[in-house]
Design an enzyme around this catalytic site. Structure first.
Site, PDB file in Angstrom:
ATOM      1  N   ASP A   1       7.777 -23.242 -11.459  1.00  0.00           N
ATOM      2  CA  ASP A   1       8.551 -24.021 -10.500  1.00  0.00           C
ATOM      3  C   ASP A   1       9.940 -24.259 -11.076  1.00  0.00           C
ATOM      4  O   ASP A   1      10.083 -24.833 -12.165  1.00  0.00           O
ATOM      5  CB  ASP A   1       7.862 -25.353 -10.212  1.00  0.00           C
TER       6      ASP A   1
ATOM      7  N   HIS B   1      11.369 -24.464  -3.480  1.00  0.00           N
ATOM      8  CA  HIS B   1      10.360 -25.092  -2.628  1.00  0.00           C
ATOM      9  C   HIS B   1       9.827 -26.439  -3.125  1.00  0.00           C
ATOM     10  O   HIS B   1       8.967 -27.027  -2.461  1.00  0.00           O
ATOM     11  CB  HIS B   1       9.198 -24.121  -2.373  1.00  0.00           C
TER      12      HIS B   1
ATOM     13  N   ASP C   1       3.673 -20.119  -3.226  1.00  0.00           N
ATOM     14  CA  ASP C   1       3.495 -21.577  -3.330  1.00  0.00           C
ATOM     15  C   ASP C   1       4.367 -22.367  -2.369  1.00  0.00           C
ATOM     16  O   ASP C   1       4.581 -23.556  -2.565  1.00  0.00           O
ATOM     17  CB  ASP C   1       3.782 -22.019  -4.776  1.00  0.00           C
TER      18      ASP C   1
ATOM     19  N   HIS D   1       3.867 -18.307 -12.389  1.00  0.00           N
ATOM     20  CA  HIS D   1       4.676 -19.066 -11.439  1.00  0.00           C
ATOM     21  C   HIS D   1       5.327 -20.233 -12.178  1.00  0.00           C
ATOM     22  O   HIS D   1       4.631 -21.104 -12.709  1.00  0.00           O
ATOM     23  CB  HIS D   1       3.800 -19.579 -10.305  1.00  0.00           C
TER      24      HIS D   1
END
Length: 1086
Positions: free
Chosen positions: A294, A623, A404, A292
């Site tokens: 970001d 997000h 997430d 993951h």
């Protein structure tokens, strides 16, 4: 007596005499002893750790280092750095910085003859920051994490030839989680961090010692984590002690290390290859690698692009070394960056994708927030994401992957199904800080009845370290065992990138070995894909397994402050979403304008510009960006991106209107351009509508004599204003009375005040930008306003102005406007608020107490409504003390209600009779200046006779969609008919939310996917109120020679043809409650 011979009866191998005393092992002591073998501390030199290396060398002729320190925090490409940079000699021990700077190192190594004979050589590099290894010819090879983690690079065996060999390392002066000072990673970054180069060594690795280290790690975990009343726990503990005893007996020799591995195999079995997974025994935990990243958070987009290259290069390397490794990665935006910036690595990744080991997943442009974006934005996340995957890798994703994000919109099941995805993975609800979410695998049902099969990994993380405990928790924390006992284990370093490591893959092999050899640990399998996991679940469902259902939104009981933080970013999001709707509609009409003999310039639908704008908006909906939880650098980036969107948008509107014979003119315009599909008035301009629905409205001011507005100023400073609908009393900026004249109803409770600004202390437990906790409500404080004065009183409205001092640094200027009810379809009270905000850890809201009683309030969400409690009966109810809404929130009882409209806000709460709109927060981490400065906010109070219905929906649309003032271009034909060429009639609950060209139209397509033969128009409608709704699409056959109509999914694939009499220019349709439907009008082939 047993039937044996006399000799056998007398013989026993059991010794007759004791040889020595033997005591019972003291469990806690021999367990604590384990740390001596692989830990640091006073016994490190006698432990296994010094045996991990067989030799190490740095400096001298072996390792020569020079560096190009890039000025001005630039991030040059390999070619720019190597060809243009000036390299200077450097060495271990030197420091490099400041934060966010880039340093390119040229490294030349010559392997000494004594090391060249060793079994396995690596280059180790550690400066406590991230880096990327490049080949001499500019190919990215592998990422480096630093801080003792992923510091090794296996260089080619051919480099043992005694010659000098060169490679490069691109150093990024940031850690995996940015540059936060101290131990709190969420604080604003330190701009002056420097990083010392601690390691730059050629290392001969003792592979057997390294393997024993992992053996001991996992067996030690079994000794620590298995139940003490199990024989497996006792055996694990004994095995570890036997390994240590053998090591001591052999004085740490290589033979003692091999002996230790032999002892370990009694517990692990043969775990030295991927064949450990081929035992044929059924697994219930399926481990998939994940990284993951970001897209922005504690670092800017520019650094994310490099994180992608570092992380994905690592995984390609691991796939070559571990055949079982399967790696999933989402976010089409990141793939596009890789394709643009790292073509060699893109080729390498693409090869792994086609081999089936590197697996694109998710189907969206980024891992986006799902609370705040509009319905159309959610559609475009899927449209752009799926089209990228299909055009580059040949297939779309079947699984929506969003581990997430801070809560999940109720409409996602429907939109997922319309995008070709029947599966959903997340785990964020495991972070709930009030109630524990009760399911692991379940059917998630949207408001229209659509469902997706949802799985939340019971390990409760998307960045598992592949520890023994992660595998065990995949069983012990599984909440859906009644229906299915399988689960996914998503492992790999994430958030800051990196992904799985070789240690993780080695640990999982050992976990599988334990399951097969001694049991008790759930059996794990590496090598299956996410799609295979979900396929087996879907097959069970098809064969009769009834998974538990969850209806409606997946509300996240944490991070509620993200509905409000970074107000300016949210304003840009709302406004650009509206801008895109207008652009696509006008550009569609312009691109399909019937050919004429005039000499007007040719016009093409501006697909590239529209794509670039949408991709930018979708990127900003990541997000941690749109919710407001990133560092300040990220918002400088997004501000710059939005400026570009606005500039392009203004140009596109201008060009499309010119094709239709109009131009925008706020001063001398003659028409108001209505792009909403119903008749409307603009209450700020008294005027009459010539056409219903979409079209141009003549701008004509009516006589002031007809105005119903009245004003009375009282000596006590209060002011009463009224129209034929409302009478309002204002005292010091607050509304102390609001009477609905027609309904003979007082809306403000006695002693209460509407438009009352209130401020709260705002110190959450940890996550400042993210969270607001329920206890903040205890600190409520009313802000006293100054005197209210009249600043406008004419036929266009009465406006009252009040200035309010919040503190020595902060203030509010609030204007209340009441317009004539005679020329207003949806009469409301408007509030225009300018705020200078310079507070610290405070939360500003505005309250509207109303004489309405209901245990539920209604909130607009994407393509529909969410109803939430107004009480705190249960902990589940109380958890929703702050919720998300879009353009409106409503509290209605039978026969009457009040809606609060807004132009850019998302946070809201309804507590009992009090409706509370959240305005501004002032968190100081991770952005130390979040929301500081000037803000302009508009909201409105809309009382309505009757319950919640289409009037609130339309009023909110109009409040957010101001009409443009236009005029015809002289000596050009003005195509008024264009704006009436497509119409929606029927149930007023139906909204026509999107009018655009088809993605693959021959004159629109950019060539990513096969073109259609004919032009088309895409129309998207939805039911906004939750009832079965019938509507009709009509078109002007002279402007749009439609040859057929098709119902499509949101990917614009035809599902079936819509039948209608060809003698008519219309078709009827029926929507389910809250259904989203997309239609394609097909025009003649070109």
């Amino acid at each position: 007596m047993g039937g044996g011979t006399e000799a056998n009866a007398l013989y026993s191998p059991y010794p007759q005499f004791v040889s020595r005393p033997k005591g019972k092992a003291i469990h806690n002591i021999i367990q604590d002893r384990l740390r001596q073998f692989t830990g640091g501390g006073q016994y490190q030199n006698q432990s296994l750790l010094p045996k991990l290396d067989e030799g190490r060398i740095s400096g001298g002729d072996a390792v020569k280092i020079s560096v190009y320190s890039v000025p001005n925090l630039a991030r040059p490409s390999f070619d720019e750095a190597v060809k243009k940079g000036t390299f200077k000699a450097t060495k271990k021990g030197e420091s490099f910085g400041p934060s966010w700077s880039t340093h390119w190192f040229k490294i030349t190594i010559k392997v000494p003859s004594d090391l060249a004979k060793k079994e396995h050589l690596e280059f180790h590099w550690d400066a406590n920051n991230e880096g990327l290894v490049w080949s001499e010819n500019g190919e990215p090879l592998q990422g480096l994490t630093g801080g003792g983690d992923r510091v090794e690079w296996i260089f080619p065996k051919s480099w043992r030839d005694g010659s000098a060999h060169t490679f490069y390392i691109e150093m990024a002066c940031n850690g995996m989680f940015g540059n936060a000072p101290g131990g709190d990673g969420n604080q604003p970054p330190d701009p002056n961090k420097y990083f010392q180069l601690n390691t730059a060594d050629i290392v001969a690795v003792n592979l057997e010692a390294r393997q024993l280290f992992v053996d001991f790690w996992i067996i030690g975990d079994a000794a620590r984590e298995l139940p003490q009343d199990s024989w497996q726990e006792h055996q694990a503990l004994q095995i570890c002690n036997d390994i240590m005893d053998a090591f001591i007996a052999g004085e740490g020799s290589q033979e003692s290390i091999l002996k230790g591995r032999e002892i370990a195999s009694k517990y692990l079995g043969d775990i030295n290859s991927h064949q450990v997974y081929d035992s044929g025994k059924e697994a219930i935990v399926f481990a998939v690698g994940h990284c993951h990243i970001d897209t922005c958070w504690l670092w800017p987009w520019a650094e994310t692009k490099r994180k992608v290259a570092r992380s994905w290069a690592n995984q390609c390397d691991l796939m070559d070394r571990y055949p079982e490794h399967r790696f999933v990665c989402s976010q089409a935006q990141q793939y596009k960056w890789l394709k643009q910036l790292y073509p060699a690595l893109w080729k390498r990744v693409s090869e792994k994708v086609h081999k089936g080991t590197f697996i694109p997943i998710g189907g969206s442009w980024v891992e986006h927030d799902t609370n705040l974006p509009s319905g159309e934005s959610l559609v475009r996340q899927f449209l752009y994401g799926q089209r990228f995957f299909e055009s580059n890798f040949g297939e779309r994703s079947k699984t929506f992957w969003l581990p997430d994000t801070f809560g999940y919109s109720s409409q996602l099941p429907q939109l997922c199904r319309l995008a070709g995805m029947s599966r959903f993975l997340t785990q964020k609800l495991s972070w709930n800080n009030i109630n524990k979410f009760p399911h692991t695998t379940f059917n998630w049902v949207g408001p229209d009845g659509s469902q997706v099969l949802c799985h939340m990994p019971p390990s409760e993380t998307y960045t598992a370290e592949a520890h023994f405990g992660d595998v065990r928790r995949s069983e012990t924390q599984h909440k859906s065992m009644d229906q299915d006992n399988t689960s996914l284990l998503v492992f790999g370093k994430g958030d800051g990138g990196g992904g799985p490591t070789f240690q993780m893959l080695e640990k999982l092999r050992r976990c599988r070995g334990i399951s097969d050899q001694v049991g008790l640990l759930p059996r794990v399998k590496v090598g299956n894909t996410v799609d295979e996991f979900f396929y087996n679940l879907e097959k069970k469902a098809a064969n009769g397994t009834e998974f538990t259902t969850w209806y409606g939104e997946l509300y996240f009981e944490l991070h509620r402050g993200t509905y409000t933080t970074q107000s300016n970013n949210k304003w840009n999001n709302r406004k650009t979403e509206i801008l895109m709707r207008d652009i696509e509609f006008i550009a569609t009409l312009a691109s399909l304008k019937p050919k004429s003999n005039n000499k007007s310039k040719s016009y093409s639908y501006p697909k590239k510009d529209i794509d670039d704008m949408w991709e930018g908006i979708l990127l900003c909906q990541f997000h941690d960006c749109l919710p407001g939880s990133s560092i300040e650098m990220c918002y400088r980036d997004s501000d710059k991106l939005y400026v570009g969107v606005w500039e392009t948008g203004k140009r596109l509107v201008k060009e499309a209107l010119e094709v239709l014979g109009f131009e925008v003119d706020e001063d001398e315009g003659q028409y108001m351009l209505n792009l909403l599909p119903w008749k409307r008035h603009d209450p700020s301009q008294l005027m009459s509508a010539q056409r219903a629905g979409l079209g141009a409205i003549t701008l004509g001011v009516d006589s002031p004599v007809d105005c119903d507005l009245k004003l009375i100023e009282h000596q006590d400073g209060s002011i009463v204003i009224s129209n034929e609908q409302f009478q309002i009393k204002v005292e010091n900026g607050a509304i102390t009375s609001l009477k609905d004249i027609r309904s003979s109803r007082e809306l403000i409770p006695d002693g209460e005040k509407a438009n009352q600004f209130v401020i709260f202390d705002d110190k959450p437990l940890f996550w400042q930008a993210w969270d607001v906790e329920v206890y903040h409500l205890n600190s409520r404080k009313e802000i006293k306003s100054g005197k209210t004065v009249v600043i406008k009183n004419d036929y266009n409205g009465i406006s009252l102005f009040t200035e309010t001092k919040i503190s020595d640094k902060s203030w509010i200027k609030n204007t209340i406007t009441l317009r004539s009810a005679s020329y207003n379809d949806y009469p409301y009270v408007e509030f225009d608020t300018e705020i200078e905000w310079q507070e610290t850890m405070k939360f500003l809201k505005v309250e509207f107490p109303v004489n309405i009683i209901n245990t539920e309030a209604s909130y607009e969400t994407q393509y529909g409504i969410v109803r939430r409690p107004t009480h705190y009966n249960t902990s589940w109810d109380m958890a929703k003390f702050e919720v998300c809404c879009h353009k409106w929130a409503d509290l209605s009882e039978y026969g009457y209600g009040v809606s609060i409209l807004n132009d850019s806000k998302y946070g809201f709460a309804t507590s009992g009779k009090t409706m509370r709109l959240s305005l501004l927060r002032s968190s100081k981490a991770p952005d130390g200046h979040a929301d500081m400065g000037r803000h302009h906010i508009k909201y409105a109070m809309y009382p309505h006779d009757g319950g919640l219905d289409h009037r609130t929906v339309r009023a909110a649309y109009e409040f957010n969609h101001p009409m443009r003032i236009i005029k015809p271009i002289p000596q050009r034909r003005s195509h008024f008919e264009a704006f009436q060429s497509v119409r929606l009639v029927g149930n007023p609950a139906i909204i026509l939310d999107c009018i655009k060209r088809g993605e693959d139209d021959p004159d629109v397509s950019r060539g990513e996917l096969p073109k259609r033969k004919a032009q088309s128009i895409i129309l998207r409608v939805y039911d906004s109120l939750g009832g079965t709704a019938k509507g009709t699409i009509e078109w002007d056959p002279d402007y749009l020679p439609v040859e057929g109509a098709f119902l499509t999914n949101i990917m614009e694939d035809d599902l079936h043809e819509v039948s209608y009499p060809k003698t008519t220019a219309s078709f009827d349709f029926i929507l389910r409650p809250f259904e989203v439907a997309t239609f394609r009008l097909q025009l003649p082939a070109i």
